[in-house]
Design an enzyme around this catalytic site. Structure first.
Site, PDB file in Angstrom:
ATOM      1  N   ASP A  79       0.842  -1.201   0.000  1.00  8.25           N
ATOM      2  CA  ASP A  79       0.000   0.000   0.000  1.00  8.25           C
ATOM      3  C   ASP A  79       0.875   1.247   0.000  1.00  8.25           C
ATOM      4  O   ASP A  79       2.086   1.170   0.167  1.00  8.25           O
ATOM      5  CB  ASP A  79      -0.965  -0.011   1.194  1.00  8.25           C
ATOM      6  CG  ASP A  79      -0.265  -0.195   2.537  1.00  8.25           C
ATOM      7  OD1 ASP A  79       0.982  -0.274   2.569  1.00  8.25           O
ATOM      8  OD2 ASP A  79      -0.958  -0.265   3.556  1.00  8.25           O
ATOM      9  N   ASN A 132      -7.873  -0.375  13.736  1.00  5.74           N
ATOM     10  CA  ASN A 132      -9.267  -0.494  13.286  1.00  5.74           C
ATOM     11  C   ASN A 132      -9.501  -1.785  12.491  1.00  5.74           C
ATOM     12  O   ASN A 132     -10.537  -1.949  11.867  1.00  5.74           O
ATOM     13  CB  ASN A 132      -9.654   0.720  12.424  1.00  5.74           C
ATOM     14  CG  ASN A 132      -8.857   0.782  11.123  1.00  5.74           C
ATOM     15  OD1 ASN A 132      -7.922   0.019  10.921  1.00  5.74           O
ATOM     16  ND2 ASN A 132      -9.232   1.698  10.252  1.00  5.74           N
ATOM     17  N   HIS A 160      -7.727  -2.854   9.892  1.00  4.52           N
ATOM     18  CA  HIS A 160      -7.417  -2.842   8.455  1.00  4.52           C
ATOM     19  C   HIS A 160      -6.219  -3.746   8.147  1.00  4.52           C
ATOM     20  O   HIS A 160      -5.398  -4.055   9.015  1.00  4.52           O
ATOM     21  CB  HIS A 160      -7.231  -1.414   7.924  1.00  4.52           C
ATOM     22  CG  HIS A 160      -5.970  -0.712   8.304  1.00  4.52           C
ATOM     23  ND1 HIS A 160      -5.801   0.640   8.175  1.00  4.52           N
ATOM     24  CD2 HIS A 160      -4.793  -1.167   8.827  1.00  4.52           C
ATOM     25  CE1 HIS A 160      -4.593   0.983   8.564  1.00  4.52           C
ATOM     26  NE2 HIS A 160      -3.968  -0.095   8.970  1.00  4.52           N
ATOM     27  N   GLU A 215      -9.747  -0.872   4.422  1.00  4.89           N
ATOM     28  CA  GLU A 215     -10.355  -0.265   5.604  1.00  4.89           C
ATOM     29  C   GLU A 215     -11.708  -0.909   5.915  1.00  4.89           C
ATOM     30  O   GLU A 215     -12.288  -1.600   5.058  1.00  4.89           O
ATOM     31  CB  GLU A 215     -10.568   1.238   5.320  1.00  4.89           C
ATOM     32  CG  GLU A 215      -9.278   2.014   5.071  1.00  4.89           C
ATOM     33  CD  GLU A 215      -8.536   2.401   6.351  1.00  4.89           C
ATOM     34  OE1 GLU A 215      -8.396   1.564   7.257  1.00  4.89           O
ATOM     35  OE2 GLU A 215      -8.086   3.557   6.414  1.00  4.89           O
TER      36      GLU A 215
END
Ligand code: PGA
Length: 244
Positions: free
Chosen positions: A67, A136, A138, A143
């Site tokens: 990423d 979170n 991810h 996401e």
């Protein structure tokens, strides 16, 4: 998914490095995807030392980026590419021909996504991925809410990712969008290694191991992978112990 809770992060990093070495020995021309971020850095140091002692040779491997923050490249200190170049590719002297990253400055990011999807498809999927996990839940920049069928895509980053992501940069940075391999790439990878360390990851780790499989917690999909090894330290794993 196979879960190993270690007393220390050092033990997890050593175990991850050993598994990477084993995999590359079995297939010296592996396609590898290493996450950037803080978590894998110690594993990289161990791999560099092992490489100096000729215990591992990455020269025939191909590397693909997981990423990146949109608008950044390896000249941006703290970007995913800069982190990987500085902490791994330069010390290992990896040829730039063997490294594939998204060009986040391209005027057509859709084409960039297709380019990386094609490079991976040409290899017949990724052989080995080393992943961290976000607070979170991810994976890369997949996401909460992501489709489990996604390939490479551009994403509006969550508030958590934008806030936590500041830690990689010297001054405050405007972070709004990212580009990432998809969940499909992760699910199709032949071997997954997941590292998580520290109390801040405990909820995401819980969802990864015991949670209902839901795209609200992208990590939960790892439960369905046939060859996924997670190495956790006690802090990251603390909610698992309570659940048992
Ligand atoms: P970290 O990032 O390794 O810096 O904690 C992990 C992630 O956000 O995926």
């Amino acid at each position: 998914m196979n879960v190993k809770v270690n007393d220390s992060f050092e033990e997890s990093s050593l175990a991850a490095a050993d598994l990477i070495i084993e995999t590359v020995k079995e297939k010296p021309d592996s396609m590898i995807c290493f996450a950037a971020g803080s978590t894998p850095i110690r594993t990289f140091e161990i791999l560099i030392n092992k490489s100096k002692s000729s215990l591992i040779d990455f020269s025939n491997c191909t590397f693909v980026g997981l990423d990146e923050w949109i608008g950044m490249d390896k000249n941006d200190k703290g970007s995913c590419q800069e982190t990987l170049y500085t902490s791994l590719f330069v010390p290992l002297n990896i040829s730039s021909q063997n490294i594939h990253f998204f060009n986040t400055k391209s005027s057509n990011l859709r084409v960039e996504c297709k380019k990386i999807d094609q490079i991976i498809a040409n290899n017949g999927n990724i052989d080995l991925m080393l992943l961290g996990i976000g607070q979170n839940g991810h994976l890369g920049f997949n996401e909460p809410g992501v489709s489990f069928d996604s390939f490479s895509h551009v994403v509006n980053l969550s508030e958590v990712t934008k806030t936590v992501g500041q830690k990689y940069f010297e001054g405050s940075r405007e972070l709004s969008m990212g580009i990432t391999l998809g969940i499909r790439h992760i699910l199709d990878a032949k071997c997954l290694i997941v590292l998580a360390s520290g109390i801040k990851k405990n909820k995401a780790v819980y969802e990864m191991v015991h949670g209902k499989i839901t795209n609200e917690w992208p990590v939960s999909i790892l439960q369905t992978h046939k060859n996924c090894q997670a190495f956790l330290d006690k802090e990251a794993a603390c909610l698992l112990n309570e659940a048992q």
